[in-house]
Design an enzyme around this catalytic site. Sequence first.
Site, PDB file in Angstrom:
ATOM      1  CG  ASP A   1      -1.833   1.165   1.309  1.00 60.01           C
ATOM      2  OD1 ASP A   1      -2.964   1.021   0.829  1.00 60.01           O
ATOM      3  OD2 ASP A   1      -1.433   2.231   1.826  1.00 60.01           O
TER       4      ASP A   1
ATOM      5  CE1 TYR B   1       0.572   7.797   2.571  1.00 62.74           C
ATOM      6  CE2 TYR B   1       1.152   5.556   1.963  1.00 62.74           C
ATOM      7  CZ  TYR B   1       0.284   6.436   2.579  1.00 62.74           C
ATOM      8  OH  TYR B   1      -0.843   5.963   3.194  1.00 62.74           O
TER       9      TYR B   1
ATOM     10  CE  LYS C   1      -3.809   4.794   0.804  1.00 64.92           C
ATOM     11  NZ  LYS C   1      -2.371   4.462   0.878  1.00 64.92           N
TER      12      LYS C   1
ATOM     13  CG  HIS D   1      -4.542   9.856   0.723  1.00 63.44           C
ATOM     14  ND1 HIS D   1      -3.206   9.872   0.431  1.00 63.44           N
ATOM     15  CD2 HIS D   1      -4.631   9.282   1.947  1.00 63.44           C
ATOM     16  CE1 HIS D   1      -2.519   9.339   1.439  1.00 63.44           C
ATOM     17  NE2 HIS D   1      -3.364   8.984   2.374  1.00 63.44           N
TER      18      HIS D   1
ATOM     19  NE  ARG E   1       8.951  -4.463  16.980  1.00 61.07           N
ATOM     20  CZ  ARG E   1       9.443  -3.320  17.450  1.00 61.07           C
ATOM     21  NH1 ARG E   1       9.459  -2.239  16.687  1.00 61.07           N
ATOM     22  NH2 ARG E   1       9.909  -3.265  18.672  1.00 61.07           N
TER      23      ARG E   1
END
Length: 273
Positions: free
Chosen positions: A48, A53, A78, A111, A246
């Site tokens: 995504d 960004y 987006k 968005h 992670r």
Amino acid sequence: MPALTDTFTLSNGVTIPKIGFGTWQIPDGPETYDSVRTALDAGYRHIDTARAYGNEASVGRAVRDSGIPRDEIFITTKCPAEVKDAAGARNAFERSTAALDLGPVDLYLIHAPWPWNAIGSDHRAGNIEVWKVFEELYEAGSTRSIGVSNFEVDDLESLTAATTVLPHANQIRWFVGNTQPETTAYCHERDILVEGYSPLATGRLLGNQDIAAIAEKYGKSVAQVSIRYLLQKNVLPLPKSTTPSRIVENADVDFELAPEDVAALDALEGGDR
């Protein structure tokens, strides 16, 4: 890990992997490239990103370099929140697809219903104008599905009353203690997939003792329980991390929370405050 290969099915029949890798706040360049490659190597098949960004080019390069067939990876991007006219929407889509360089995208989202510097302002007419461009892109096969982000019930109702294609997804901020019940129920009733961004409340849940107590029962981490909770609520989690261990941990959620533990997590409403 089956959680990474399981899929939800959108209302148009397109399948979408049940866990996505989020790239919000990851800078363009080596950081985005390396984390996306790590996620793909770990088995993620849903990435995504967004025009806002600024990292679409690095996402696209990581996907191309991974050697994984393009049709096995689901890519969301987006249209910037401030774009509220047809020409702007067309231009944004062209810029996104050029930066990604992956052919058609899998899901294209508005968005937000308003520009980020004017949250709550009324852009209903602009959203309809943008959505009509989205419908054209969808009909043309330039994107396999279309949706929105940060839309509440009122935003969805005004949009769908004036357009043809019902959004396939609504990506909203969703985590233990902040589950947007009204919007979630509205979407589920209409077969609009709910995607949850910030499933760990951008890290704030990690120190939560109530979740930690539940996690201990399962031999899992707070992050894993928090992400599993979304899946059991039929919400698609979009965890984000740049730490390889992670990234792997966030997808290792092939366990089932007992009903009483889901209820205990439900009772933590308000954890965002």
